[in-house]
Structure formats: C-alpha cells, structure tokens
Design a protein around this motif. Structure first.
Motif, short mmCIF file in Angstrom:
data_model
loop_
_atom_site.label_atom_id
_atom_site.label_comp_id
_atom_site.label_asym_id
_atom_site.label_seq_id
_atom_site.Cartn_x
_atom_site.Cartn_y
_atom_site.Cartn_z
N LEU A 90 -76.37 69.18 -74.36
CA LEU A 90 -76.71 68.52 -73.24
C LEU A 90 -78.18 68.68 -72.63
CD1 LEU A 90 -75.75 66.11 -71.21
CD2 LEU A 90 -74.80 68.19 -69.60
N SER A 110 -67.28 71.74 -70.55
CA SER A 110 -66.74 70.47 -71.10
C SER A 110 -67.28 69.48 -70.27
CB SER A 110 -65.16 70.40 -71.21
OG SER A 110 -64.31 69.28 -71.50
N MET A 111 -67.59 68.32 -71.16
CA MET A 111 -68.23 67.15 -70.47
C MET A 111 -67.03 66.44 -69.56
SD MET A 111 -71.33 66.56 -71.52
CE MET A 111 -71.58 64.83 -71.34
N THR A 122 -67.86 67.72 -75.91
CA THR A 122 -67.84 66.25 -75.81
C THR A 122 -66.42 65.96 -75.61
OG1 THR A 122 -67.57 65.51 -78.18
CG2 THR A 122 -69.83 65.98 -77.20
N LEU A 178 -67.90 67.70 -65.95
CA LEU A 178 -69.25 67.53 -65.61
C LEU A 178 -69.49 66.10 -65.19
CD1 LEU A 178 -70.88 69.74 -68.37
CD2 LEU A 178 -70.14 70.23 -66.08
N THR A 179 -68.64 65.29 -64.90
CA THR A 179 -68.85 64.01 -64.21
C THR A 179 -69.27 64.30 -62.89
OG1 THR A 179 -66.65 63.64 -63.66
CG2 THR A 179 -67.17 62.70 -65.92
N ASP A 186 -79.46 63.18 -71.13
CA ASP A 186 -78.96 62.64 -69.98
C ASP A 186 -80.04 62.13 -68.85
OD1 ASP A 186 -77.76 62.09 -67.53
OD2 ASP A 186 -75.98 63.42 -67.85
N TYR A 239 -69.89 61.85 -79.57
CA TYR A 239 -69.93 61.99 -78.01
C TYR A 239 -68.49 61.46 -77.57
CZ TYR A 239 -71.25 61.01 -73.31
OH TYR A 239 -71.37 60.99 -71.76
N GLY A 295 -74.43 61.62 -66.04
CA GLY A 295 -73.30 60.78 -66.92
C GLY A 295 -74.17 59.64 -67.81
N VAL A 319 -72.66 71.97 -74.86
CA VAL A 319 -71.29 71.50 -74.22
C VAL A 319 -70.30 71.24 -75.20
CG1 VAL A 319 -72.53 70.73 -72.13
CG2 VAL A 319 -72.13 69.11 -73.78
N PRO A 372 -65.21 59.20 -71.44
CA PRO A 372 -66.62 59.24 -70.75
C PRO A 372 -66.69 57.84 -70.22
CG PRO A 372 -66.93 59.07 -73.01
CD PRO A 372 -65.44 59.15 -73.10
#
Length: 392
Positions: free
Chosen positions: A47, A10-11, A39, A14-15, A299, A76, A272, A37, A374
């Motif tokens: 990604l 999951s995004m 979003t 992934l930060t 990315d 997204y 990010g 992934v 995000p």
C-alpha cells in the motif's frame, strides 16, 4: 523490507469514515510511505501512501496492470472490474490515444452548457420533491450518468438500465452484470456501424475497434467516471453543508469556486482510492523492495494528505494547493466544475442546504463503510489512468 513478514495490517480495518479520518491510516502514513498489507481477498500487497512515491511509481514502466501469471496473481478485491483494467502499457497507451480527444479541454467546454442545464433541471426537480432529499439518488448519480451517457452515445431512455448494469458490474447486485453490460454496449456499437453519430462509440467503431473491444472500453469509462463523479459530488455538497464559512465565501465571490473545487476533490476521501498494479521487475523505493509479481496499491486519496507534499494536508477551504497525487486537477474535468451549476442553481441548492431540505451524504454514507469487501466505487481513478498522459 520484503513481502515475507506476518502480522501485517488488513485493508478491511483501514477504511476511512465519511468526511472523517482513520487515525490508524494517518499514523501509518506518518511513519513511512509504503506498507505491506493484506487485501480484501487475503492476499499480500504494498500500500503506497506517500505522494512522491505514488507519482514516481505511476511513471515507472516496471509497474503495470497485468501479472505474468494471472491465475495465481494476488488480488485486491473480488470484483471483475479490476480484472478488466489489467492491461499492459502498450494497450494502455492505445486507450489513451483513442479516448483523450473526447476529454480534451475543448470537448469539455463544448458540453458545459448541457451540463449546467442538467444541473439546473435536477436541482429544481430535487427541490420540488420529497424533503429531505437523498442527494445521490436525485442529483449526483443521475447527473453523472446523464452526462457520461450522452458523451459516449448511450440513449437517454437507457440511462436507468445502464446504471443498474453498472451496479451489478461492481459486484454489488445479483447476476452476471459484467457480461450483461458488455452485451448491451456491444449491441450499441453494432448499431453505430450502421448509423454512426457524433459520439464516442461511433468514433471508436470508426477507428477500427471491434464491438467487443468498444464495449470493454466504454464499460470501464462508465464505471470509473460515473460512480467517482457521483461520489465526489456527494462529498462536495456534504462539505458545503457542514462548513458555513466556506459556503458563504463561495456565494459572495464566485471566483473562489474553482480553487475550492480543487481542494474538495483533493480532500474528498481520506483513504480508499487504491488501484491495483503489478511489478514486472524488482523495484527499490522508500526503503522497501517490491519484487516482480507483487501487487502494488497506490492510494491516491491518502497520498493527497501527505504532509510532505501539502502545506495543509487537511484542506485550505477555497485555496488550491500544489498538484494532487493523481496529477489531475478539476480544470481538466468538466463535470465536477460544471456541477457547481449556473448561479441560479447554486443559489437554490444553497437555500435547500440552509433549510435542511436534503441529506447531502445520505447515499454516500452507505458506500463509505465496506461490508466484507472494498469500496471500489469510492474515489475511483480508473478513468484518469485511461485518458491522462503520463499516468499508468
């Protein structure tokens, strides 16, 4: 690999932390350059983490901004910004043709004295104010907004208003900020039809663009340019405040500033910087099959840490490395370079850092960790896609 598997990353997890590394992201990048992934809206996407893959996809006409069925397109993030930048290649090319002259090297050199004067003014104001100072509030954001507003033709008196409207446009404030900003900018365009000036809005009006079209283009430039520049100034000062050796080296030898800025821009964010694209045909790349209609997220930030493309992915201080994944270098961007300021401003800022007079990352820190959505304002690259030839 296709888009049919479950249990995908999951995004939201992934930060990357401020000035830090997300070990999960790095491990994924080391394993393979493209991952499926989920979003921030719960949709599936690809990604793209590898620098060669990002560059290849950016020039592949099978990848574009729009989806054949927008109502069912995977998203997204729940932000109107990404819907505004969904344009086909033909319109994208039109945007580049219209806007590139305003971002030429000659144009950037022409505004450099004003940028340097603004830096000196804001640094002096910051040093005369409260201590510690909040860098984003008193220097980074005002600098970015003032320069961009002057470039596009927004009155100085309206800078604060425009900043607030942009905040709403990003989905970070209350109200229909997107429509309100468009209305404001369309009004400025209407004024320029009657009283043209030497600015971007007047030029776009003279080129035959409607008020509404001018508003949309300028809104995207302000959003992408203002927040990304402000964030990168914050990251840069944070780097200098936490790296005594680098700071002293730059003070001793000003010829090192340009390569140092290159490296700070490349390594500012550890992930990010994804920008949504859609495949308009099947694409085979790096062992995966991207199907027509799939959401693709190159990315740019993470790709700049690809060990296959850079000798020292984590940064080499003031030594520039090969061209970054976005294809854009600091020498093409006036504001990040000029933000180093004239020598006097740089020295005063250095003294402030030494004295603990500011929190360089205080404002940026709040934006470094998304809360349920995000960080669309961090490391934004939409401006680069609009004005740099060859990028999509």
């Amino acid at each position: 690999m296709t888009m049919a598997e479950d249990n995908i990353p999951s995004m939201a997890s992934l930060t990357a932390p401020l000035l830090g590394i997300n070990e999960e992201l790095r491990a994924m990048q080391a394993e393979r350059p493209i991952w499926k992934v989920r979003t921030f809206t719960g949709d599936e996407a690809w990604l793209v983490m590898g620098a060669p893959e990002v560059k290849r996809l950016l020039v592949d006409r099978r990848l574009g901004r729009s989806h054949p069925d927008p109502s069912s397109a995977p998203k997204y993030a729940p932000s109107p910004v990404f819907e505004q930048i969904m344009t086909e290649f033909e319109r994208h090319a039109e945007l580049r043709a219209l806007l590139t002259p305003y971002f030429s090297r000659a144009s950037m050199r022409a505004i450099q004295p004003k940028v340097e004067a603004t830096v000196a003014e804001l640094v002096d104001k910051m040093l005369a104010g409260e201590r510690p100072a909040e860098l984003q509030k008193v220097l980074a954001r005002p600098l970015a907004m003032r320069v961009l507003c002057e470039l596009v033709g927004i009155p100085v008196a309206d800078e604060e208003l425009v900043g607030d409207l942009l905040h709403r446009m990003a989905g970070l404030g209350a109200g229909d900020g997107d429509a309100t900003l468009d209305t404001y900018l369309a009004g400025i365009a209407a004024q320029r039809r009657v009283e043209p000036r030497d600015d971007m809005i007047s030029g776009l009006v003279a080129a035959g663009q409607t008020d509404e079209r001018v508003a949309t283009m300028v809104a995207m430039l302000l959003f992408a340019g203002g927040e990304s520049v402000a964030t990168h100034i914050g990251f840069g000062v944070a780097r200098l405040a936490t790296d005594d050796a680098l700071r002293e080296a730059l003070l001793q030898d000003r010829t090192l500033v340009e390569p140092a800025v290159e490296e700070m821009l490349r390594t500012a964010s550890h992930g990010g910087g994804a920008q949504p694209h859609y495949a308009n045909a099947d694409i085979e790349i790096a062992g995966v099959t991207i199907r027509a209609g799939d959401l693709v997220l190159p990315d740019f930030a993470l790709a700049n840490f690809d060990a296959r493309a850079f000798e020292a992915p984590g940064g080499r201080g003031h030594h520039a490395q090969p061209e970054p994944a976005s294809g854009v270098r600091a020498r093409d961007l006036a504001l990040p370079r000029c933000a180093a300021g004239p020598d006097g401003a740089a020295d005063r800022l250095h003294d402030a850092v030494r004295a603990g007079a500011l929190h360089p990352a205080r404002g940026a820190a709040r934006r470094a960790q998304p809360r349920g959505r995000p960080l669309v304002r961090d490391h934004a690259r939409a401006q680069d896609h609009l004005v740099r030839p060859g990028l999509r």
